[in-house]
Scaffold this motif. Structure first.
Motif, mmCIF file in Angstrom:
data_model
loop_
_atom_site.group_PDB
_atom_site.id
_atom_site.type_symbol
_atom_site.label_atom_id
_atom_site.label_comp_id
_atom_site.label_asym_id
_atom_site.label_seq_id
_atom_site.Cartn_x
_atom_site.Cartn_y
_atom_site.Cartn_z
ATOM 1 N N LYS A 1 1.838 4.605 6.056
ATOM 2 C CA LYS A 1 3.443 5.406 6.097
ATOM 3 C C LYS A 1 4.124 5.086 4.680
ATOM 4 O O LYS A 1 4.092 3.733 4.516
ATOM 5 N N LYS A 2 4.493 5.872 4.008
ATOM 6 C CA LYS A 2 5.385 6.370 3.236
ATOM 7 C C LYS A 2 6.301 5.089 3.301
ATOM 8 O O LYS A 2 6.871 6.230 4.373
ATOM 9 N N PHE A 3 7.285 4.586 3.136
ATOM 10 C CA PHE A 3 8.377 3.520 3.219
ATOM 11 C C PHE A 3 8.312 3.425 4.294
ATOM 12 O O PHE A 3 9.444 2.690 4.751
ATOM 13 N N GLU A 4 7.827 2.672 4.874
ATOM 14 C CA GLU A 4 7.154 2.162 6.237
ATOM 15 C C GLU A 4 6.536 0.882 6.143
ATOM 16 O O GLU A 4 6.383 -0.154 6.509
ATOM 17 N N GLU A 5 5.313 1.251 4.920
ATOM 18 C CA GLU A 5 4.211 0.643 5.186
ATOM 19 C C GLU A 5 3.874 -0.110 3.720
ATOM 20 O O GLU A 5 3.350 0.032 2.725
ATOM 21 N N THR A 6 3.713 -1.718 2.909
ATOM 22 C CA THR A 6 2.929 -1.985 1.809
ATOM 23 C C THR A 6 2.304 -2.688 1.802
ATOM 24 O O THR A 6 1.752 -2.726 3.239
ATOM 25 N N GLU B 1 7.259 -11.814 5.390
ATOM 26 C CA GLU B 1 6.833 -10.832 6.633
ATOM 27 C C GLU B 1 6.848 -11.736 8.192
ATOM 28 O O GLU B 1 7.162 -11.032 8.788
ATOM 29 N N THR C 1 3.343 -5.737 4.197
ATOM 30 C CA THR C 1 3.506 -5.513 5.309
ATOM 31 C C THR C 1 1.561 -5.459 6.210
ATOM 32 O O THR C 1 1.562 -5.775 7.517
#
Length: 355
Positions: free
Chosen positions: A47-52, A99, A55
């Protein structure tokens, strides 16, 4: 004699499933074309802007830590393998630490940049630390978010259709059980053809690779002067900021080095291919895995492939596949598990584990 074992294992893949049909909206390709060349049916995108990568790595790590029967505060060293880090710097190891909420312990964090073989390299490093008694609970994570840096056009389809996002993690712990643990690891590299599979820009080369190496390796980059700029509009306009790959060359190297490094591990331990209970290869391409399987004369039930569902998740592919196999009951106590990887660099490696 002190050895290291995998005490806990976990994986995480994003919810978003992207099929081959979905890619037809942005590039000229087909489900048949992708399956024929790679064996891939679908992959996951974060999910862009939520997952990296950090994370996702944390989610996989939390599962591995719980299964290892320890608290996260007992982790005394972190190794993080990725080619798609959250930032150019700092590395993902400290971001994972943050995290997980374990910064107070101020443990060390090591970042491994060996691309597809990053997890095997990290496993070998962790193994040495455990055997010397330096650490007791090492968290090793492989995590990738390729979807943020791929060329979603017909121009980039040869690379883009292959890759997916996800994370896998293991906790390495000491054991004195002679019938358990990592038996041997073997690491290799050859940088002669580094640009055959690479993401050259942005980079600190000051256009060296464009003006020198790129032309020599037939990448088709024009002989232009970029000066020493890290990134500029010309690079973006000409798609120099996306990965490049000479697929046939990489394929030929992979099917040579995969069997070699597996046989090296077996020879070191006095074992044979008949002793392997499960081979978990890096999920680079289903055709490569099938070639290696045939070369080693392994039956289907002795090889675990999941690239069909996840694509190539680079440093995350082996821990994801290994965890899936373990959860499915394909890895049991006493089994001989072989891990092997080959990728950009070129780097490659193998590991034999008595589960």
């Amino acid at each position: 004699m002190l050895k290291s074992k995998i005490g806990g294992i976990g994986y995480y893949v994003p919810e978003n499933i992207v099929t081959n049909q979905d890619l037809l909206r942005v590039m000229d390709t087909s489900d048949e074309w992708i399956q024929e060349r790679t064996g891939i049916l679908e992959r996951r995108y974060g999910k862009k802007f939520e997952e990296t990568p950090a994370t996702m790595g944390a989610r996989a790590a939390e599962i591995a830590i719980e299964r290892a029967g320890i608290n996260k505060e007992e982790i005394d060293f972190i190794i993080f393998a990725t080619l798609s880090p959250d930032y150019y710097f700092p590395g993902c190891g400290v971001l994972l630490q943050r995290e997980l909420g374990i910064t107070k312990t101020e443990i060390g964090a090591l970042d491994v940049r060996n691309q597809c073989s990053g997890f095997v390299y990290g496993l070998s490093v962790a193994d040495q630390f455990i055997k010397t008694g330096m650490y007791k609970n090492i968290l090793l994570v492989g995590s990738e978010m390729h979807s943020m840096g791929l060329d979603f056009s017909t121009r980039g389809r040869n690379v883009t259709v292959i890759f997916g996002d996800g994370a896998g993690a293991v906790v390495l712990q000491p054991t004195e059980d002679e019938n358990q643990g990592i038996l041997t690891t073997h690491l290799h590299s050859d940088g002669t053809y580094a640009e055959k599979l690479a993401l050259i820009s942005p980079g600190s080369h000051g256009a060296y690779h464009f003006n020198k190496m790129a032309i020599e390796t037939d990448f088709g980059f024009p002989d232009v002067e970029f000066g020493e700029m890290f990134v500029n509009p010309t690079m973006i306009e000409n798609a120099y900021t996306y990965p490049v790959m000479e697929g046939q060359f990489v394929f030929k190297m992979a099917i040579q080095k995969f069997p070699e490094v597996i046989m090296e591990a077996l020879k070191k331990t006095g074992l044979t291919t008949n002793d392997i209970d499960l081979l978990v290869p890096h999920q680079a391409n289903l055709r490569i895995s099938q070639f290696v399987q045939a070369k080693l004369k392994l039956s289907d039930d002795k090889v675990w492939n999941n690239i069909q569902r996840y694509g190539n998740t680079t440093a995350a592919s082996i821990p994801i596949a290994l965890c899936e196999a373990w959860e499915a009951g394909k890895v049991k106590a006493g089994d001989l598990v072989c891990l092997a990887a080959f990728g950009s660099g070129f780097t490659w490696g193998s590991a034999l584990i008595r589960w």
